[in-house]
Design a protein around this motif. Structure first.
Motif, PDB file in Angstrom:
ATOM      1  N   THR A 179       0.711  -1.228   0.160  1.00  0.00           N
ATOM      2  CA  THR A 179       0.144   0.095  -0.221  1.00  0.00           C
ATOM      3  C   THR A 179       0.852   1.155  -0.118  1.00  0.00           C
ATOM      4  OG1 THR A 179      -0.221  -0.163   2.358  1.00  0.00           O
ATOM      5  CG2 THR A 179      -1.737  -1.052   1.196  1.00  0.00           C
ATOM      6  N   THR A 180       2.066   1.125  -0.419  1.00  0.00           N
ATOM      7  CA  THR A 180       3.216   2.351  -0.440  1.00  0.00           C
ATOM      8  C   THR A 180       3.575   2.601  -1.960  1.00  0.00           C
ATOM      9  OG1 THR A 180       4.899   1.036   0.301  1.00  0.00           O
ATOM     10  CG2 THR A 180       3.685   2.197   1.939  1.00  0.00           C
ATOM     11  N   PRO A 181       2.870   2.691  -2.912  1.00  0.00           N
ATOM     12  CA  PRO A 181       3.409   2.811  -4.221  1.00  0.00           C
ATOM     13  C   PRO A 181       4.533   3.933  -4.370  1.00  0.00           C
ATOM     14  CG  PRO A 181       1.086   3.463  -4.132  1.00  0.00           C
ATOM     15  CD  PRO A 181       1.278   3.035  -2.760  1.00  0.00           C
ATOM     16  N   GLY A 182       5.739   3.354  -4.950  1.00  0.00           N
ATOM     17  CA  GLY A 182       6.713   4.198  -5.203  1.00  0.00           C
ATOM     18  C   GLY A 182       7.830   4.112  -4.009  1.00  0.00           C
ATOM     19  N   GLU A 183       7.421   3.296  -2.862  1.00  0.00           N
ATOM     20  CA  GLU A 183       8.369   3.158  -1.846  1.00  0.00           C
ATOM     21  C   GLU A 183       8.757   1.771  -1.559  1.00  0.00           C
ATOM     22  OE1 GLU A 183       6.811   5.049   1.491  1.00  0.00           O
ATOM     23  OE2 GLU A 183       8.659   4.783   2.813  1.00  0.00           O
ATOM     24  N   GLN A 184      10.023   1.508  -1.612  1.00  0.00           N
ATOM     25  CA  GLN A 184      10.436   0.108  -1.242  1.00  0.00           C
ATOM     26  C   GLN A 184      10.607   0.019   0.243  1.00  0.00           C
ATOM     27  OE1 GLN A 184      12.285  -2.226  -4.412  1.00  0.00           O
ATOM     28  NE2 GLN A 184      13.418  -0.321  -4.568  1.00  0.00           N
ATOM     29  N   LEU A 185      10.160  -1.124   0.871  1.00  0.00           N
ATOM     30  CA  LEU A 185      10.499  -1.372   2.232  1.00  0.00           C
ATOM     31  C   LEU A 185      10.362  -2.975   2.646  1.00  0.00           C
ATOM     32  CD1 LEU A 185       7.179  -2.262   3.131  1.00  0.00           C
ATOM     33  CD2 LEU A 185       6.925   0.136   3.229  1.00  0.00           C
ATOM     34  N   PRO A 186      10.934  -3.325   3.974  1.00  0.00           N
ATOM     35  CA  PRO A 186      11.147  -4.637   3.954  1.00  0.00           C
ATOM     36  C   PRO A 186       9.832  -5.169   4.363  1.00  0.00           C
ATOM     37  CG  PRO A 186      12.232  -3.625   5.801  1.00  0.00           C
ATOM     38  CD  PRO A 186      11.782  -2.331   4.515  1.00  0.00           C
ATOM     39  N   TYR A 187       9.569  -6.405   3.863  1.00  0.00           N
ATOM     40  CA  TYR A 187       8.381  -7.030   4.314  1.00  0.00           C
ATOM     41  C   TYR A 187       8.946  -8.119   5.498  1.00  0.00           C
ATOM     42  CZ  TYR A 187       5.554  -6.050  -0.070  1.00  0.00           C
ATOM     43  OH  TYR A 187       4.851  -5.607  -0.990  1.00  0.00           O
ATOM     44  N   LEU A 188       8.358  -8.100   6.623  1.00  0.00           N
ATOM     45  CA  LEU A 188       8.726  -8.928   7.872  1.00  0.00           C
ATOM     46  C   LEU A 188       7.708 -10.240   7.927  1.00  0.00           C
ATOM     47  CD1 LEU A 188      10.662  -8.699  10.031  1.00  0.00           C
ATOM     48  CD2 LEU A 188       9.002  -7.729  11.437  1.00  0.00           C
ATOM     49  N   MET A 189       8.283 -11.364   7.400  1.00  0.00           N
ATOM     50  CA  MET A 189       7.289 -12.694   7.310  1.00  0.00           C
ATOM     51  C   MET A 189       7.660 -13.683   8.222  1.00  0.00           C
ATOM     52  SD  MET A 189       7.610 -12.572   3.381  1.00  0.00           S
ATOM     53  CE  MET A 189       6.585 -14.186   3.047  1.00  0.00           C
ATOM     54  N   GLN A 190       6.795 -14.525   8.623  1.00  0.00           N
ATOM     55  CA  GLN A 190       6.805 -15.586   9.698  1.00  0.00           C
ATOM     56  C   GLN A 190       7.900 -16.743   9.106  1.00  0.00           C
ATOM     57  OE1 GLN A 190       2.962 -16.928   9.866  1.00  0.00           O
ATOM     58  NE2 GLN A 190       2.972 -18.364   8.294  1.00  0.00           N
ATOM     59  N   GLY A 191       8.561 -17.163  10.103  1.00  0.00           N
ATOM     60  CA  GLY A 191       9.684 -18.398   9.842  1.00  0.00           C
ATOM     61  C   GLY A 191       9.846 -19.180  11.091  1.00  0.00           C
ATOM     62  N   GLY A 192      10.957 -19.996  10.994  1.00  0.00           N
ATOM     63  CA  GLY A 192      11.303 -20.785  12.125  1.00  0.00           C
ATOM     64  C   GLY A 192      11.101 -22.248  12.334  1.00  0.00           C
ATOM     65  N   ILE A 193      10.463 -22.595  11.276  1.00  0.00           N
ATOM     66  CA  ILE A 193      10.104 -24.227  11.452  1.00  0.00           C
ATOM     67  C   ILE A 193      10.854 -24.920  10.421  1.00  0.00           C
ATOM     68  CG2 ILE A 193       7.838 -24.078  12.597  1.00  0.00           C
ATOM     69  CD1 ILE A 193       6.760 -24.255   9.664  1.00  0.00           C
ATOM     70  N   GLY A 194      11.158 -26.130  10.782  1.00  0.00           N
ATOM     71  CA  GLY A 194      12.060 -27.136   9.569  1.00  0.00           C
ATOM     72  C   GLY A 194      11.140 -27.861   8.822  1.00  0.00           C
ATOM     73  N   LEU A 195       9.790 -28.276   9.281  1.00  0.00           N
ATOM     74  CA  LEU A 195       8.889 -28.901   8.536  1.00  0.00           C
ATOM     75  C   LEU A 195       8.310 -27.754   7.450  1.00  0.00           C
ATOM     76  CD1 LEU A 195       7.512 -31.268  11.373  1.00  0.00           C
ATOM     77  CD2 LEU A 195       9.034 -32.043   9.504  1.00  0.00           C
ATOM     78  N   PRO A 196       7.715 -28.715   6.263  1.00  0.00           N
ATOM     79  CA  PRO A 196       7.677 -27.722   5.157  1.00  0.00           C
ATOM     80  C   PRO A 196       6.396 -26.721   5.535  1.00  0.00           C
ATOM     81  CG  PRO A 196       7.917 -29.983   4.477  1.00  0.00           C
ATOM     82  CD  PRO A 196       7.881 -30.057   5.861  1.00  0.00           C
ATOM     83  N   GLY A 197       5.239 -26.945   6.328  1.00  0.00           N
ATOM     84  CA  GLY A 197       4.429 -26.215   6.585  1.00  0.00           C
ATOM     85  C   GLY A 197       3.816 -26.398   8.155  1.00  0.00           C
ATOM     86  N   ARG A 198       2.867 -25.588   8.642  1.00  0.00           N
ATOM     87  CA  ARG A 198       2.293 -25.650  10.041  1.00  0.00           C
ATOM     88  C   ARG A 198       1.680 -26.540  10.398  1.00  0.00           C
ATOM     89  NH1 ARG A 198      -2.523 -24.127  11.762  1.00  0.00           N
ATOM     90  NH2 ARG A 198      -1.937 -22.775  13.539  1.00  0.00           N
ATOM     91  N   GLU A 199       0.990 -27.257   9.423  1.00  0.00           N
ATOM     92  CA  GLU A 199       0.245 -28.487   9.543  1.00  0.00           C
ATOM     93  C   GLU A 199       0.650 -29.708   9.754  1.00  0.00           C
ATOM     94  OE1 GLU A 199       0.983 -27.645   5.580  1.00  0.00           O
ATOM     95  OE2 GLU A 199      -0.341 -26.456   6.932  1.00  0.00           O
ATOM     96  N   TYR A 200       2.137 -29.815   9.307  1.00  0.00           N
ATOM     97  CA  TYR A 200       2.928 -30.905   9.582  1.00  0.00           C
ATOM     98  C   TYR A 200       3.199 -31.056  11.179  1.00  0.00           C
ATOM     99  CZ  TYR A 200       4.279 -31.816   4.727  1.00  0.00           C
ATOM    100  OH  TYR A 200       4.282 -32.166   3.573  1.00  0.00           O
ATOM    101  N   TYR A 201       2.909 -30.142  12.046  1.00  0.00           N
ATOM    102  CA  TYR A 201       3.012 -30.001  13.495  1.00  0.00           C
ATOM    103  C   TYR A 201       1.872 -30.984  14.028  1.00  0.00           C
ATOM    104  CZ  TYR A 201       7.598 -28.039  12.550  1.00  0.00           C
ATOM    105  OH  TYR A 201       8.896 -27.504  12.208  1.00  0.00           O
ATOM    106  N   PHE A 202       0.870 -30.763  13.422  1.00  0.00           N
ATOM    107  CA  PHE A 202      -0.560 -31.030  14.293  1.00  0.00           C
ATOM    108  C   PHE A 202      -1.061 -32.149  13.446  1.00  0.00           C
ATOM    109  CE2 PHE A 202       0.278 -26.432  14.145  1.00  0.00           C
ATOM    110  CZ  PHE A 202       0.643 -26.413  15.416  1.00  0.00           C
ATOM    111  N   SER A 203      -1.074 -32.315  12.231  1.00  0.00           N
ATOM    112  CA  SER A 203      -1.987 -33.382  11.452  1.00  0.00           C
ATOM    113  C   SER A 203      -1.466 -34.786  12.060  1.00  0.00           C
ATOM    114  CB  SER A 203      -1.778 -33.172   9.838  1.00  0.00           C
ATOM    115  OG  SER A 203      -2.134 -34.514   9.528  1.00  0.00           O
ATOM    116  N   ALA A 204      -2.752 -35.581  12.289  1.00  0.00           N
ATOM    117  CA  ALA A 204      -2.727 -37.051  12.629  1.00  0.00           C
ATOM    118  C   ALA A 204      -1.674 -37.922  11.623  1.00  0.00           C
ATOM    119  CB  ALA A 204      -3.877 -37.601  13.116  1.00  0.00           C
ATOM    120  N   ASP A 205      -2.192 -37.458  10.515  1.00  0.00           N
ATOM    121  CA  ASP A 205      -1.629 -38.269   9.322  1.00  0.00           C
ATOM    122  C   ASP A 205       0.198 -37.911   9.266  1.00  0.00           C
ATOM    123  OD1 ASP A 205      -3.928 -38.575   8.472  1.00  0.00           O
ATOM    124  OD2 ASP A 205      -4.155 -37.014   6.822  1.00  0.00           O
TER     125      ASP A 205
END
Ligand SMILES: [Zn+2]
Length: 688
Positions: A179-205
């Motif tokens: 929402t800031t046309p013309g202005e570059q800025l850093p996007y802060l994104m979630q991380g910190g897990i070694g499995l491919p996605g969050r559901e891998y930590y909870f799914s019974a499968d």
């Protein structure tokens, strides 16, 4: 969103393993008819209206084994074999010349250090010692915050490659704000897990995957000489499960609107207590930045809170493990083998690792993308191909515009903005106009670990140097030597790397039916991403702005819902269905892109039919070229991971996009009652 035509797995390991080597050469596999179609791939015992993928590719699927060191094979794999063969030839010449300066010396040193596993084994953990000592010395949450900050790299990308995975606690991505046309800025994104996605930590499968991941953590820490590797693995698993709990879902990650919040530095500190942000940002070289795109605005405060609440020792164990795991490919054999056993075999089903010289080739190509890319296109990308693709892009843009003009339900104001947007697209073909300068990058012939870290750091510095500067709409986000293509929504731009402009996508000697069905559909796909459910939220300047009338947007959304329902029905593995919502933007781009490519092909041949070749009409060849570009054969573990985490539907279902185009029905005499038959009002029409 997830603009690329195909997403390569995000882990550093898999990226370095994206190449290929088998007994069959790309040339042999793509030898087709004069018309470009691989007749030998087809299974004519299949009725096209029942299973078009198998009709086009059934014999190839049946007769082609997946090599032991591959997770899947297909059209992209075949093009990548050519890329790898060319790169090997390039490297052989560079290594033979023993360069001592310039880009060639960087390439030679990087390759030589990486390929020498004897030296890597002999060095043991010495190259990592300073990193591990620094983690061991962390005494308080302030030092912990700084340590987390020092790991941050430009390793996620929510908009272009749609890569949401990093083992670091946060990922950084730098471009114009949503929402800031013309202005570059850093996007802060979630991380910190070694499995491919969050559901891998909870799914019974996934209980077995979790057990194997914990075993992997234990093995790594044991190899690093930890006194109680099992106890540490338990603590790390516990912490990562809490991190995963804090994560937003894949669907949320893919929703640009959710990712558009801009926070000031002060708001970041107020909204996300627990981390010492001054220490973290200073260590990340972001200490003077005053504005952030809080892409995962809901997860960031939860992750910060965990830094405050979880025991220091757990975080130190977690830091040490991820330092080793993310660099395992350049550590001694015990680390390399454990990493492959988990990420290669358990998660992707691949029994055998690729030969080290090929891994070294691909790691060098990834680390020094522009150095290798420039040498690559100088030698392997003819100017004639660039001109031909540029012409096709213009024709497909024109076809797309014509379709927009012809939509009867759309308000003139919506149409006008759509047309402006398509006219404004900046198209990059083959390679970027400017190349990255690597002077200052230290690459030693005897330290693969340091080289890998230095290359990532230089890339990070390049990215954060853009903060506050105006955006360059011609910036590239893929190296020329990558078999892929990408739409860049905030730049309103497209990249078509040189390495995809080959068979089975493009054949300069084949006719329009083949080339528009192949690379033409890919071009149409990338153009259409500007108008998928995510891309349609950006205006012609790349700003997130609503330019739709409410009635038009309702119709557009209804068409998307119908397409999501169509894909929900596809069963990839017993009981495992494609996620129509997660893959919607890709599927919209496929439908709209194939339709535009078809129109452009008809316009290119002047409205009359092409002659029959190899017993196939022009229209039949167009649709077969499309389905053959999606040829694929995957290991079940890989297929499962794609369905669970990837924004792209598996290729065998993307080939079935044809059932939404009216022209496919007469071309193959598809009749009611056949499995893929859709009544005319059930065929999803998006953008005309
Ligand atoms: Zn795409």
């Amino acid at each position: 969103m997830k603009k690329s035509v195909l997403l390569i797995f995000a882990s550093a390991f898999a990226l370095s393993a994206c190449g290929t080597q088998t007994g069959t050469t790309a040339q042999e596999q793509t030898q087709g008819s004069e018309a470009g179609i691989n007749l030998a791939w087809m299974d004519k015992s299949v009725v096209p209206g029942d299973d078009f993928f198998s009709y086009a590719n059934g014999t190839w699927v049946k007769d082609t084994p997946i090599p032991a060191d591959r997770s899947n094979i297909g059209g992209f794999y075949i093009a990548d074999q050519e890329r790898e063969k060319n790169t090997k030839e390039l490297f052989d010449a560079i290594l033979k010349a023993k360069p001592t300066s310039g880009n060639d010396a960087l390439i030679a040193n990087y390759y030589n250090a990486y390929v020498n596993t004897d030296a890597i084994d002999r060095a043991g953990l010495a190259p990592a010692k300073a990193d591990l000592d620094a983690i061991a010395a962390i005494a308080d949450k302030r030092a912990l915050s700084a340590a987390i900050g020092s790991t941050l790299r430009a390793d996620t990308d929510p908009l272009n490659a749609t890569n949401f995975h990093t083992e670091n606690l946060f990922g950084i991505f730098v471009t114009q704000g949503l929402t800031t046309p013309g202005e570059q800025l850093p996007y802060l994104m979630q991380g910190g897990i070694g499995l491919p996605g969050r559901e891998y930590y909870f799914s019974a499968d996934e209980a077995e995957t979790r057990a194997k991941y914990k075993q992997y953590i234990t093995t790594v820490l044991q190899a690093a000489g930890y006194a109680d590797p099992q106890g540490a693995a338990n603590r790390i698993m516990d912490l990562e499960t809490r991190i995963a709990q804090a994560h937003e879902t894949a669907e949320q990650s893919n929703d640009f609107k959710l990712g558009s919040q801009v926070w000031t530095r002060q708001q970041l500190e107020q909204k996300a207590p627990g981390i010492d942000w001054a220490s973290l940002l200073n260590a990340a070289q972001l200490g003077s930045v005053q504005k952030f795109d809080a892409y995962h605005f809901a997860a960031i405060p939860k992750l910060a809170a965990l830094v405050g609440s979880e025991p220091l020792q757990n975080w130190k164990d977690w830091l040490a493990f991820h330092q080793l795991s993310s660099q395992a490919n350049v550590l001694p054999k015990a680390f390399r083998d454990a990493n492959f056993a988990f990420y290669g075999t358990t998660l992707a089903g691949t029994p055998q690792q690729r030969p080290r010289d090929i891994l070294a080739l691909n790691a060098t190509s990834n680390a020094l993308q522009d150095a290798v890319g420039k040498a690559y296109v100088d030698k392997y990308f003819p100017a004639s191909s660039k001109a031909e693709i540029q012409k096709m892009v213009d024709n497909i843009k024109a076809a797309f515009s014509k379709r927009v003009k012809a939509i009867d339900w759309m308000a003139p104001s919506t149409k006008e903005e759509a047309l402006k947007k398509v006219q404004n697209i900046v198209v990059g073909v083959g390679y970027p106009d400017t190349w990255r300068d690597y002077s200052g990058l230290q690459i030693a012939a005897d330290n693969a670990y340091a080289n890998q870290k230095n290359a990532a750091l230089v890339e990070y510095k390049h990215q954060i140097a853009k903060i506050g500067k105006p955006m360059d709409r011609a910036e590239w986000w893929m190296p020329p030597q990558l078999v892929n293509a990408v739409n860049l929504p905030v730049q309103n731009a497209l990249n078509f790397p040189a390495a995809i402009l080959v068979k089975p996508f493009f054949d300069p000697s084949a006719d329009a039916a083949f080339n528009y069905g192949g690379i033409g559909a890919t071009i149409g796909h990338e153009i259409s991403h500007s108008f998928d459910n995510g891309g349609a939220l950006f205006d012609a300047q790349g700003a997130l702005r609503n330019w739709w009338t409410p009635a038009d947007f309702r119709k557009f959304t209804a068409a998307g819902d119908a397409l999501a329902a169509q894909f929900d029905q596809y069963e990839a593995l017993p009981g495992l269905h494609v996620n129509g919502k997660l893959t919607l933007s890709e599927n919209i781009a496929d439908v709209a892109g194939l339709a535009a490519a078809y129109d452009a092909y008809r316009a290119a041949i002047g409205g009359k039919d092409l002659p029959v070749k190899d017993g196939l009409t022009g229209d039949q060849r167009f649709f077969l070229a499309y389905a053959q570009s999606w040829a694929v054969k995957s290991r079940p573990e890989t297929l499962r991971q794609i369905v669970l985490t990837n924004g792209h539907a598996p290729e065998q279902f993307r080939a079935l996009t044809v059932r939404n185009l009216d022209a496919w029905y007469p071309a193959f005499s598809v009749k009611p009652g056949q499995k893929l038959y859709l009544a005319p009002d059930k065929r999803v029409k998006i953008w005309g």
